[in-house]
Design a protein around this motif. Structure first.
Motif, PDB file in Angstrom:
ATOM      1  N   LEU A  11       0.875  -1.188   0.026  1.00 39.55           N
ATOM      2  CA  LEU A  11       0.064  -0.021   0.002  1.00 39.55           C
ATOM      3  C   LEU A  11       0.814   1.126   0.047  1.00 39.55           C
ATOM      4  N   ALA A  12       1.887   1.339   0.597  1.00 39.16           N
ATOM      5  CA  ALA A  12       2.706   2.365   0.799  1.00 39.16           C
ATOM      6  C   ALA A  12       3.451   2.797  -0.402  1.00 39.16           C
ATOM      7  N   ARG A  64       2.422   1.597  -3.396  1.00 42.66           N
ATOM      8  CA  ARG A  64       1.254   2.220  -4.215  1.00 42.66           C
ATOM      9  C   ARG A  64       0.869   3.648  -3.995  1.00 42.66           C
ATOM     10  N   TYR A  65       0.740   4.127  -3.003  1.00 41.37           N
ATOM     11  CA  TYR A  65       0.631   5.428  -2.500  1.00 41.37           C
ATOM     12  C   TYR A  65       1.897   6.146  -3.294  1.00 41.37           C
ATOM     13  N   ALA A  66       3.154   5.835  -2.994  1.00 39.13           N
ATOM     14  CA  ALA A  66       4.404   6.511  -3.207  1.00 39.13           C
ATOM     15  C   ALA A  66       4.194   6.669  -4.752  1.00 39.13           C
ATOM     16  N   GLU A  69       1.825   6.661  -6.841  1.00 40.49           N
ATOM     17  CA  GLU A  69       0.581   7.328  -7.366  1.00 40.49           C
ATOM     18  C   GLU A  69       0.861   8.826  -6.859  1.00 40.49           C
ATOM     19  N   ILE A  75       0.820  10.292  -3.810  1.00 39.82           N
ATOM     20  CA  ILE A  75       0.015  10.626  -2.712  1.00 39.82           C
ATOM     21  C   ILE A  75       0.330  10.131  -1.260  1.00 39.82           C
ATOM     22  N   LEU A  76       1.454   9.672  -1.128  1.00 43.74           N
ATOM     23  CA  LEU A  76       2.088   9.199   0.080  1.00 43.74           C
ATOM     24  C   LEU A  76       2.700  10.457   1.013  1.00 43.74           C
ATOM     25  N   ASP A  77       2.259  10.152   2.279  1.00 47.02           N
ATOM     26  CA  ASP A  77       2.945  10.923   3.180  1.00 47.02           C
ATOM     27  C   ASP A  77       4.026  10.207   3.750  1.00 47.02           C
ATOM     28  N   GLU A  78       5.210  10.327   3.516  1.00 46.74           N
ATOM     29  CA  GLU A  78       6.118   9.145   4.075  1.00 46.74           C
ATOM     30  C   GLU A  78       6.437   9.230   5.432  1.00 46.74           C
TER      31      GLU A  78
END
Length: 185
Positions: A39-40, A42-44, A46, A48-51
């Motif tokens: 999931l991390a 995928r969000y990265a 895309e 949209i990930l807040d690391e």
């Protein structure tokens, strides 16, 4: 008739990885950790990930992903991260982790969070390759790879020969359907 996932049908035909000797609690924990890391990633990919939200238990694996991304230049195609695909003729589904440009060609990439069963993975990626082909993309896959992400921040890229396993995957699908009809899966 429901559309089975690639991993469901391989498991039902006893062609998935064999985790029978791994304690249930260990498997459950590893599964949750793998889902969180996927999931991390995928969000990265895309954007949209807040690391700062990455859990400490997956930070090493996520660092390995970032290192792979930086060193390989991997760039996913728009809309090809964890995209659900359904094969229109064979009626099975799957979610390839990513399809994108790698080493000058188009690659189907599968993230693994530990060592993996190469035989089972060849069949898994053969299924994903069939799904990609059926999706009608103009650009053919040049390769299928596993990126093994280690908790110490390192990674290993393994080329997987999936094309030669497509017929075996389809045979497994036929067996799966026969088992379904008998009420065994």
């Amino acid at each position: 008739m429901e559309h089975p996932s690639v991993t469901e049908l391989l498991a039902a035909c006893n062609l998935g990885p064999d985790y029978s000797r791994v304690p249930v609690a260990t498997m459950d924990h590893a599964k949750l950790r793998g889902q969180a890391l996927h999931l991390a990633i995928r969000y990265a990919l895309e954007g949209i990930l807040d690391e700062s939200s990455v859990h400490p238990q997956i930070q090493g694996g996520f660092a390995a992903f970032r290192r792979f991304e930086r060193e390989s230049g991997f760039k996913p195609l728009d809309g090809w991260v964890e995209r659900e695909l359904i094969h229109p003729a064979w009626k099975f589904r799957g979610h390839p982790d990513a399809v994108g440009h790698l080493n000058g060609g188009l690659a189907l990439v599968d993230w693994k969070t530990n060592s993996f069963d190469e035989r089972a993975t060849r069949l898994q990626l053969a299924g994903y390759s069939l799904l990609y082909q059926a999706a009608g993309s103009d650009e053919p896959l040049a390769q299928c790879v596993v990126v093994e992400l280690h908790l110490d921040g390192t990674y290993r890229v393994v080329a997987i020969e999936a094309k030669s396993q497509e017929q075996t995957f389809l045979a497994a699908l036929v067996v799966f359907r026969a088992l379904q009809e008998k009420g065994r899966s």
